[in-house]
Design an enzyme around this catalytic site. Structure first.
Site, PDB file in Angstrom:
ATOM      1  N   GLY A 123       0.828  -1.195   0.000  1.00 49.86           N
ATOM      2  CA  GLY A 123       0.000   0.000   0.000  1.00 49.86           C
ATOM      3  C   GLY A 123       0.873   1.259   0.000  1.00 49.86           C
ATOM      4  CB  SER A 218       3.601  -3.562  -3.117  1.00 49.62           C
ATOM      5  OG  SER A 218       3.293  -2.273  -3.572  1.00 49.62           O
ATOM      6  CG  ASP A 352       5.529  -4.588 -10.893  1.00 46.50           C
ATOM      7  OD1 ASP A 352       4.424  -4.059 -11.137  1.00 46.50           O
ATOM      8  OD2 ASP A 352       6.180  -4.368  -9.861  1.00 46.50           O
ATOM      9  CG  HIS A 404       2.614  -4.539  -8.173  1.00 45.42           C
ATOM     10  ND1 HIS A 404       3.902  -4.062  -8.032  1.00 45.42           N
ATOM     11  CD2 HIS A 404       1.935  -4.104  -7.075  1.00 45.42           C
ATOM     12  CE1 HIS A 404       3.995  -3.377  -6.901  1.00 45.42           C
ATOM     13  NE2 HIS A 404       2.819  -3.393  -6.292  1.00 45.42           N
TER      14      HIS A 404
END
Length: 476
Positions: A123, A218, A352, A404
């Site tokens: 996030g 991420s 990605d 991703h």
């Protein structure tokens, strides 16, 4: 000045890619960091002072809680489930009424000897139930949003996997003190995750001495090394709980602002048009009444399907959570108050576009680590699975054809790499070599990077590239 220009280029190019919601949240954070009110932080050391002082963390009563957390069955679960599942809340701050939600799946075979693996999505502010239900967990959700099918490449085939929604305000995790949502950031997330692990191990004491790994993707490129650092520091300074941490693995990691942005611009300028061929979700409200999904086809409407399933009252009851309006990423975290510019001490999908392989290569090069295994392909089922290069204490590896969310796009290759990581070996070097069995990690004197130093936390990770990683990369 260069950093500002790089960030501006990033903002302009980001819209060209078909980003998932985790990437969108990362994008929002980077916009904030380029404003006048950017979160403070330069290095990992800013977040944690490495001193010899230690204050014991909160440990609540845990006896009997594990049995209460055991899931009898999930709504829509297929027949023949042969492993145990648990979920519930672990209080990390009783004064504030702050509790984190977890979902834990044991391995169908030899769960009493296989390692414990923590998974964190990114996030910041996105739920690790993304990983549990759309990536590497034991189930995927059918397009009806009501029933499940088995993920034959779930990571619990080779480990006991713990999914944590963090920080409070994400998914089912919550706080009774609303100001906690205004104070979210790397440091508080790290602190609460550590308290969670200490308490969870009290709830499941059979895992206290088990080999422990932290994984994620991420923005977990921040969470994973920060939590690992805190564990290592506290293991030295306390006898309260010594966590047997062995290694970390991060997919498509955002770990350094400058190198990630530099690599992103180079990637987008080169091949951003690939996104026009990617499937898109044309009607997220459409539901198929029948039919079982395929693990080899990643549903482009996965977000709406996941939201539908986890907001089902019967599903929330099965997960032992209070009634919640669950979402993929949090809308109650009003700000992210500290985000280090770098946590350089990575698995990359090679297509990605949010945290691309070029970014990982730039980041790795800043470490100037000696190369122990030169760039080469690795194989699975007589096909090139990707490429790798091994450094002292660190492995950079790509997954061919993955975006991703690597386990979503290439579940079999992701499981193969994960098993290799746990086993302390490199993937096969030849198409004629069969994939290794899903065995326990070899002893420290076995071949390959089996020692803690080589595969584990004396400066470690599992990372990625895609074209041969020249040590000299021209500026774009």
């Amino acid at each position: 000045m260069n950093k500002v220009i790089a960030a501006f280029c990033f903002l302009a190019l980001f819209g060209l890619s078909n980003a998932d919601i985790q990437a969108n949240k990362l994008f929002d954070l980077l916009k904030t960091k380029t404003s006048n009110n950017q979160p403070v932080g330069d290095t990992l050391s800013v977040l944690e002072d490495a001193n010899d002082e230690y204050s014991p963390v909160y440990v609540g009563p845990q006896e009997g809680m594990a049995q209460l957390d055991k899931i009898s069955t999930l709504p829509g679960q297929p027949e023949g489930v042969n492993f145990d599942q648990y979920s519930g809340y672990v209080t990390v701050n009783p004064t504030a009424g702050r509790a984190l939600f977890y979902y834990f799946v044991e391995s169908p075979t030899d769960s009493s000897t296989k390692p414990l693996v923590l998974w964190l999505n990114g996030g910041p502010g996105c739920s690790s139930m993304i990983g549990a239900m759309a990536e590497l967990g034991p189930f995927r959700i059918n397009s009806d949003g009501e029933t499940l099918f088995r993920n034959n490449y779930g990571w619990n085939n080779v480990a006991n996997v713990l999914f944590l929604e963090s920080p409070a305000g994400v998914g089912f995790s919550y706080s009774n003190t609303s100001s906690d949502y205004d104070n979210a950031g790397d440091k508080n997330t790290e602190d609460d995750a550590y308290i969670f692990i200490v308490n969870w191990l009290e709830r499941f004491p059979q895992y206290k001495t088990r080999d422990f790994y932290i994984t994620g993707e991420s923005y977990a490129g921040h969470y994973v090394p920060q939590l690992a650092y805190k564990i290592l520091l506290n293991n030295k300074n306390t006898n309260q709980t010594v966590i047997n941490i062995k290694g970390i693995a991060i997919g498509n990691a955002w770990i350094d602002d400058v190198t990630n942005l530099k690599g992103l611009m180079r990637w987008e300028i080169s091949i951003y048009t690939i996104s026009i061929y990617a499937p898109i979700c044309l009607n997220p409200d459409q539901r198929t009444a029948s039919g079982t999904g395929s693990i080899n086809i990643f549903d482009p409407c996965w977000q709406s399907i996941l939201i539908s399933y986890l907001n089902n009252s019967a599903v929330q009851k099965a997960f032992h959570v209070k009634p919640t309006s669950w979402d993929v990423c949090s809308d109650v975290l009003t700000s992210w108050n500290d985000s280090a510019d770098t946590v350089l001490p990575i698995i990359n999908g090679d297509i990605d576009a949010e945290a691309p392989i070029t970014s990982s290569r730039y980041s790795i090069n800043t470490l100037n680590l000696p190369i122990e295994t030169a760039w080469r392909p690795w194989y699975l089922n007589k096909e090139v699975g990707g490429y790798l290069e091994a450094y002292k204490g660190l492995l950079l590896i790509t997954v061919r054809g993955a975006g991703h969310m690597v386990p979503s796009y290439q579940p079999q290759r992701a499981l193969a790499l994960f098993s290799s990581f746990l086993g302390g070996t490199l993937p096969p070097t030849s198409p004629s070599v069969a994939l290794f069995g899903f065995a326990r990690a070899p002893s420290a004197d076995s071949a390959g990077c089996a020692t803690q130093q080589a595969c584990g936390l004396e400066g470690s990770g599992i990372l990625p590239p895609s074209l041969p990683p020249s040590r000299q990369i021209d500026d774009c």
